[in-house]
Scaffold this motif. Structure first.
Motif, PDB file in Angstrom:
ATOM      1  N   GLU A   1       4.288   3.423 -12.050  1.00  0.00           N
ATOM      2  CA  GLU A   1       4.548   4.794 -11.205  1.00  0.00           C
ATOM      3  C   GLU A   1       5.883   5.375 -11.706  1.00  0.00           C
ATOM      4  O   GLU A   1       6.776   4.849 -12.213  1.00  0.00           O
ATOM      5  CB  GLU A   1       4.788   4.365  -9.656  1.00  0.00           C
TER       6      GLU A   1
ATOM      7  N   TYR B   1      -6.785   0.822  -8.036  1.00  0.00           N
ATOM      8  CA  TYR B   1      -7.941   0.588  -7.007  1.00  0.00           C
ATOM      9  C   TYR B   1      -9.344   0.625  -7.553  1.00  0.00           C
ATOM     10  O   TYR B   1     -10.139  -0.323  -7.420  1.00  0.00           O
ATOM     11  CB  TYR B   1      -7.654   1.134  -5.764  1.00  0.00           C
TER      12      TYR B   1
ATOM     13  N   CYS C   1      -0.715   0.929 -14.062  1.00  0.00           N
ATOM     14  CA  CYS C   1      -0.300   0.452 -12.718  1.00  0.00           C
ATOM     15  C   CYS C   1       1.166   0.924 -12.591  1.00  0.00           C
ATOM     16  O   CYS C   1       1.571   0.688 -11.323  1.00  0.00           O
ATOM     17  CB  CYS C   1      -0.295  -0.955 -12.890  1.00  0.00           C
TER      18      CYS C   1
ATOM     19  N   LYS D   1      -2.322   4.363  -8.565  1.00  0.00           N
ATOM     20  CA  LYS D   1      -2.758   3.343  -7.824  1.00  0.00           C
ATOM     21  C   LYS D   1      -4.102   3.661  -7.477  1.00  0.00           C
ATOM     22  O   LYS D   1      -4.902   2.717  -7.125  1.00  0.00           O
ATOM     23  CB  LYS D   1      -1.755   2.884  -6.615  1.00  0.00           C
TER      24      LYS D   1
ATOM     25  N   VAL E   1       3.397  -5.291  -8.857  1.00  0.00           N
ATOM     26  CA  VAL E   1       2.111  -5.009  -8.623  1.00  0.00           C
ATOM     27  C   VAL E   1       0.951  -5.677  -9.407  1.00  0.00           C
ATOM     28  O   VAL E   1      -0.037  -6.046  -9.137  1.00  0.00           O
ATOM     29  CB  VAL E   1       1.937  -3.567  -8.631  1.00  0.00           C
TER      30      VAL E   1
ATOM     31  N   LEU F   1      -1.294  -2.338  -3.190  1.00  0.00           N
ATOM     32  CA  LEU F   1      -1.152  -1.845  -4.573  1.00  0.00           C
ATOM     33  C   LEU F   1       0.207  -0.841  -4.491  1.00  0.00           C
ATOM     34  O   LEU F   1       1.076  -0.976  -5.283  1.00  0.00           O
ATOM     35  CB  LEU F   1      -2.281  -1.047  -5.158  1.00  0.00           C
ATOM     36  N   ILE F   2       0.265  -0.028  -3.372  1.00  0.00           N
ATOM     37  CA  ILE F   2       1.046   1.114  -3.209  1.00  0.00           C
ATOM     38  C   ILE F   2       2.393   0.474  -2.896  1.00  0.00           C
ATOM     39  O   ILE F   2       3.485   0.814  -3.179  1.00  0.00           O
ATOM     40  CB  ILE F   2       0.765   2.438  -2.512  1.00  0.00           C
TER      41      ILE F   2
END
Length: 355
Positions: free
Chosen positions: A69, A184, A67, A180, A26, A13-14
């Motif tokens: 960033e 998760y 989701c 993230k 993502v 995910l990162i």
């Protein structure tokens, strides 16, 4: 920490870049994961991914994490091949000079460095001050505007280059743990609830929401579509366990002490009590966050979707938010998953949500 923690999923995910408005990489991972456990998976025109498990159940519960960033967007390239940018989301300019970055292009990532006037050349009045964003640039080693444009033209999205790295004990550091880590948690909750589907009475909708960092735009539209009766936003929150923080201002919030459960005007009192009850019954640690007004999370808009939603806010403690080296505890994430799973399975038709 339980053996079920899937560190490889958090890492993936990162690894996938997702600045606000550019979340597609993502969301590919999110769709893949949701398709393994949900009855239906869809993506709306904004890019929100919405997965449903037991959609005929009652009440309709929405678990959501954003989701997206922080990121940068290339806007101009000068004749020497240096790239100038604008921020996507709320950057502290003091954290950017000298940072290594990745420019995400159709041909793959291009490494770069954020340049700044070196201290040796600064005037006395410039020293000790954070440079404004307009005085920063990205250096990809190009020798001309033409070369730079061929590698990373204007419109290229950029993220910090830092990745997930273990620290001591259960602590990890990375960019993008906001949010993230929360993403998760909701995906793992979907997996664990699906494994106990025979106990599920509610309709569970898991939403990977876009564009939180630029105004909670994704949760506004996804909540309108899902029409939940109950909704929990999962995010990260700052801690008071390091220098230059104030417990008097934000409470005694610490890494490793469990998820943070918010109480306040943007949280339905009955949902708060159901979360606290689920934690107590499971023997889970949790921390209390009394927030009288705006939470600065997706829950603020989620609460007032359509005719109103009974909302809750669960946060994962996080140090150094909006830097390239955020820190969380994997144990806190694991306990967040356990709390959300128990809360979801405990919901039943006719639950009283009226304050």
């Amino acid at each position: 920490m339980g053996e079920e923690f899937r560190l490889s999923l958090l890492e993936e995910l990162i690894e996938r870049p997702s600045p606000s408005g550019f979340e597609q990489p993502v969301q590919e991972v999110v769709r893949r994961e949701c398709a393994r456990y949900a009855d239906t998976v869809s993506t709306d025109v904004h890019g929100n991914v919405i997965a449903a498990l037991n959609p005929a159940g009652q009440p309709r519960l929405m678990l959501t994490a954003h989701c997206d960033e922080l990121g940068l967007l290339v806007r101009y390239i000068d004749e020497q091949g240096f790239l100038y940018f604008s921020p996507i989301g709320g950057f502290d300019p003091a954290t950017l000079p000298g940072e290594r970055v990745l420019l995400h292009t159709a041909s793959g990532p291009v490494p770069g460095v954020i340049g700044v006037k070196p201290i040796h050349l600064q005037e006395a009045e410039e020293r000790g001050k954070a440079p404004p964003l307009k005085q920063l640039w990205i250096d990809i080693g190009a020798s001309s505007k033409k070369e730079a444009e061929e590698l990373a033209p204007p419109g290229t999205v950029v993220t910090r280059a830092t990745r997930l790295q273990p620290l001591r004990g259960s602590l990890v550091t990375s960019r993008g743990l906001d949010d993230k880590a929360g993403l998760y948690a909701v995906l793992e909750t979907l997996r664990r609830v699906a494994a106990q589907r025979q106990q599920l009475r509610a309709a569970l909708y898991v939403v990977s929401a876009v564009q939180e960092e630029i105004g909670s735009r994704g949760v506004r539209t996804s909540a309108y579509a899902v029409q939940p009766e109950v909704a929990i936003a999962v995010d990260v929150a700052p801690t008071a366990d390091h220098p230059q923080t104030s417990k008097q201002e934000i409470g005694d919030i610490r890494l490793g002490a469990g998820p943070i459960v918010t109480i306040g005007a943007h949280v339905n009192p009955r949902v708060y009590e159901l979360l606290a009850q689920a934690a107590r019954e499971a023997g889970l640690s949790y921390q209390l966050d009394p927030t009288p007004g705006r939470t600065a999370t997706d829950v603020d808009l989620l609460q007032v979707s359509r005719e109103g939603v009974a909302t809750g806010l669960v946060s994962i403690p996080c140090r150094y938010l909006h830097t390239g080296s955020e820190i969380v505890s994997l144990e806190d994430i694991e306990e967040t998953v356990a709390l959300l799973t128990r809360f979801t399975l405990a919901l039943s038709p006719g639950v009283n949500l009226i304050p």
